[in-house]
Write a protein that holds these residues in place. Structure first.
Motif, PDB file in Angstrom:
ATOM      1  N   LEU A 189     -31.814 119.898 -45.879  1.00  0.00           N
ATOM      2  CA  LEU A 189     -30.675 120.728 -45.492  1.00  0.00           C
ATOM      3  C   LEU A 189     -29.936 121.287 -46.707  1.00  0.00           C
ATOM      4  O   LEU A 189     -28.790 121.694 -46.600  1.00  0.00           O
ATOM      5  CB  LEU A 189     -29.709 119.907 -44.629  1.00  0.00           C
ATOM      6  CG  LEU A 189     -30.245 119.468 -43.257  1.00  0.00           C
ATOM      7  CD1 LEU A 189     -29.289 118.475 -42.613  1.00  0.00           C
ATOM      8  CD2 LEU A 189     -30.441 120.684 -42.359  1.00  0.00           C
ATOM      9  N   ARG A 190     -30.564 121.326 -47.836  1.00  0.00           N
ATOM     10  CA  ARG A 190     -29.893 121.844 -49.025  1.00  0.00           C
ATOM     11  C   ARG A 190     -29.551 123.320 -48.833  1.00  0.00           C
ATOM     12  O   ARG A 190     -30.395 124.134 -48.456  1.00  0.00           O
ATOM     13  CB  ARG A 190     -30.751 121.672 -50.265  1.00  0.00           C
ATOM     14  CG  ARG A 190     -30.026 122.124 -51.530  1.00  0.00           C
ATOM     15  CD  ARG A 190     -30.665 121.641 -52.803  1.00  0.00           C
ATOM     16  NE  ARG A 190     -29.783 121.899 -53.936  1.00  0.00           N
ATOM     17  CZ  ARG A 190     -30.021 121.498 -55.183  1.00  0.00           C
ATOM     18  NH1 ARG A 190     -31.132 120.808 -55.446  1.00  0.00           N
ATOM     19  NH2 ARG A 190     -29.157 121.774 -56.139  1.00  0.00           N
ATOM     20  N   GLY A 191     -28.272 123.656 -49.058  1.00  0.00           N
ATOM     21  CA  GLY A 191     -27.821 125.027 -48.913  1.00  0.00           C
ATOM     22  C   GLY A 191     -27.770 125.500 -47.477  1.00  0.00           C
ATOM     23  O   GLY A 191     -27.610 126.698 -47.221  1.00  0.00           O
ATOM     24  N   ALA A 192     -27.880 124.586 -46.536  1.00  0.00           N
ATOM     25  CA  ALA A 192     -27.899 124.969 -45.122  1.00  0.00           C
ATOM     26  C   ALA A 192     -26.523 125.402 -44.642  1.00  0.00           C
ATOM     27  O   ALA A 192     -25.499 124.927 -45.129  1.00  0.00           O
ATOM     28  CB  ALA A 192     -28.385 123.805 -44.268  1.00  0.00           C
ATOM     29  N   CYS A 193     -26.499 126.304 -43.696  1.00  0.00           N
ATOM     30  CA  CYS A 193     -25.257 126.671 -43.022  1.00  0.00           C
ATOM     31  C   CYS A 193     -25.166 125.828 -41.758  1.00  0.00           C
ATOM     32  O   CYS A 193     -25.929 126.036 -40.810  1.00  0.00           O
ATOM     33  CB  CYS A 193     -25.224 128.153 -42.664  1.00  0.00           C
ATOM     34  SG  CYS A 193     -23.746 128.615 -41.720  1.00  0.00           S
ATOM     35  N   GLY A 206     -31.223 109.839 -45.942  1.00  0.00           N
ATOM     36  CA  GLY A 206     -31.905 110.423 -47.091  1.00  0.00           C
ATOM     37  C   GLY A 206     -31.872 111.934 -47.133  1.00  0.00           C
ATOM     38  O   GLY A 206     -32.552 112.548 -47.972  1.00  0.00           O
ATOM     39  N   ALA A 207     -31.095 112.567 -46.291  1.00  0.00           N
ATOM     40  CA  ALA A 207     -31.071 114.032 -46.237  1.00  0.00           C
ATOM     41  C   ALA A 207     -30.447 114.639 -47.481  1.00  0.00           C
ATOM     42  O   ALA A 207     -29.500 114.084 -48.059  1.00  0.00           O
ATOM     43  CB  ALA A 207     -30.308 114.488 -44.997  1.00  0.00           C
ATOM     44  N   ASP A 208     -30.970 115.776 -47.889  1.00  0.00           N
ATOM     45  CA  ASP A 208     -30.415 116.535 -49.004  1.00  0.00           C
ATOM     46  C   ASP A 208     -29.452 117.564 -48.433  1.00  0.00           C
ATOM     47  O   ASP A 208     -29.863 118.564 -47.845  1.00  0.00           O
ATOM     48  CB  ASP A 208     -31.533 117.234 -49.776  1.00  0.00           C
ATOM     49  CG  ASP A 208     -31.020 117.920 -51.045  1.00  0.00           C
ATOM     50  OD1 ASP A 208     -29.785 117.958 -51.248  1.00  0.00           O
ATOM     51  OD2 ASP A 208     -31.862 118.405 -51.820  1.00  0.00           O
ATOM     52  N   LEU A 209     -28.147 117.289 -48.586  1.00  0.00           N
ATOM     53  CA  LEU A 209     -27.112 118.182 -48.065  1.00  0.00           C
ATOM     54  C   LEU A 209     -26.334 118.848 -49.194  1.00  0.00           C
ATOM     55  O   LEU A 209     -25.235 119.358 -48.971  1.00  0.00           O
ATOM     56  CB  LEU A 209     -26.162 117.394 -47.164  1.00  0.00           C
ATOM     57  CG  LEU A 209     -26.735 117.017 -45.787  1.00  0.00           C
ATOM     58  CD1 LEU A 209     -26.101 115.740 -45.269  1.00  0.00           C
ATOM     59  CD2 LEU A 209     -26.509 118.158 -44.807  1.00  0.00           C
ATOM     60  N   ARG A 210     -26.897 118.874 -50.371  1.00  0.00           N
ATOM     61  CA  ARG A 210     -26.219 119.527 -51.485  1.00  0.00           C
ATOM     62  C   ARG A 210     -26.031 121.023 -51.189  1.00  0.00           C
ATOM     63  O   ARG A 210     -26.947 121.676 -50.690  1.00  0.00           O
ATOM     64  CB  ARG A 210     -27.010 119.339 -52.775  1.00  0.00           C
ATOM     65  CG  ARG A 210     -26.962 117.926 -53.330  1.00  0.00           C
ATOM     66  CD  ARG A 210     -27.873 117.768 -54.527  1.00  0.00           C
ATOM     67  NE  ARG A 210     -29.280 117.899 -54.135  1.00  0.00           N
ATOM     68  CZ  ARG A 210     -30.305 117.941 -54.994  1.00  0.00           C
ATOM     69  NH1 ARG A 210     -30.067 117.875 -56.299  1.00  0.00           N
ATOM     70  NH2 ARG A 210     -31.546 118.053 -54.561  1.00  0.00           N
TER      71      ARG A 210
END
Length: 263
Positions: A189-193, A206-210
């Motif tokens: 989810l990096r850069g996700a809206c 472990g999600a990438d939410l950066r």
């Protein structure tokens, strides 16, 4: 660095229990009983402290543990009312409650604006954000100023600048604006809206939410163990408190320490 030397986190020691009176809720998994707006919570003591603060979750009042007024409570109490209390009479109470509700909207928007101002890559929109911050802060100088505007319309005024922050800082990730992602297993989810998205009970281990934009996202019951939100946009104390995580969860520095229950 932010240009807002404001307290944008609740400080109950300088408030008069406004959130325990100027709100309402219904009996549910988060609240053990019904309470009407204007009725003091049965757990609110005469010194404006909660009698079961240390046992809210085990007492069926977990909803209270996810609440934060963004500093509106102490500002209304100390600045707008000079330390006076709603307990002084109905006339004071009615006005104070209305001001508190409006002030919460203003302070929440200031929280988002301050987030944008802390982002170096959002430099092109900083001047605009500073102007918005000044306009919002000016509404909190007096009750008259606060009542002079429709605070419910303010989010739409601030939204374009926040959208620009998202475009400058992140963007390019999955687009899940207002999506129903409840219960889903999500990791990339990096850069996700995720603006206004429902992530109720989502498995985000472990999600990438950066750089993900989380404005208005519902994170209640989501599993953030091992997730990286270190540079996520517009994360609030309420969102974090409503989710579950652990020592491996990375949160934005402006949020401070994670909830104690995360362990």
């Amino acid at each position: 660095m932010t240009a807002l030397p404001l307290e944008l986190r609740g400080d109950c020691s300088r408030c008069v229990g406004l959130c325990c009176v100027a709100s309402s809720f219904r009996r549910s998994s988060e609240f053990a009983f019904d309470r009407e707006f204007g009725d003091p919570c049965r757990n609110l003591q005469g010194d404006d402290r909660c009698a079961i603060h240390a046992w809210l979750r085990t007492s069926g009042m977990s909803g209270c543990t996810t609440y934060d007024c963004f500093g509106a409570g102490q500002r209304v109490t100390q600045q707008l009312y000079g330390g006076h209390s709603w307990r002084e009479g109905a006339a004071v109470a009615d006005e104070m409650f209305a001001d508190f509700r409006a002030a919460q909207t203003v302070h929440e928007l200031l929280w988002y604006v301050a987030d944008g101002l802390e982002r170096m890559s959002a430099g092109p929109v900083h001047e605009r954000l500073r102007a918005l911050a000044d306009e919002l802060d000016a509404l909190m100088v007096t009750s008259e100023a606060l009542r002079s505007v429709d605070t419910l319309a303010l989010p739409a005024v601030v939204a374009p600048a926040l959208d620009e922050v998202v475009a400058l800082v992140g963007g390019g990730g999955p687009q899940h604006r207002r999506a129903d992602l409840a219960g889903r297993r999500l990791t990339d989810l990096r850069g996700a809206c995720l603006r206004g998205a429902s992530l109720l009970g989502a498995d985000l281990r472990g999600a990438d939410l950066r750089e993900a934009a989380l404005l208005g996202a519902d994170l209640r019951g989501s599993d953030l163990r091992g997730a990286d939100l270190s540079t996520a946009l517009f994360v609030t104390p309420r969102q974090v408190a409503s989710a579950s995580g652990d020592a491996t969860t990375r949160l934005p520095a402006r949020l401070g320490a994670p909830p104690q229950r995360w362990g």
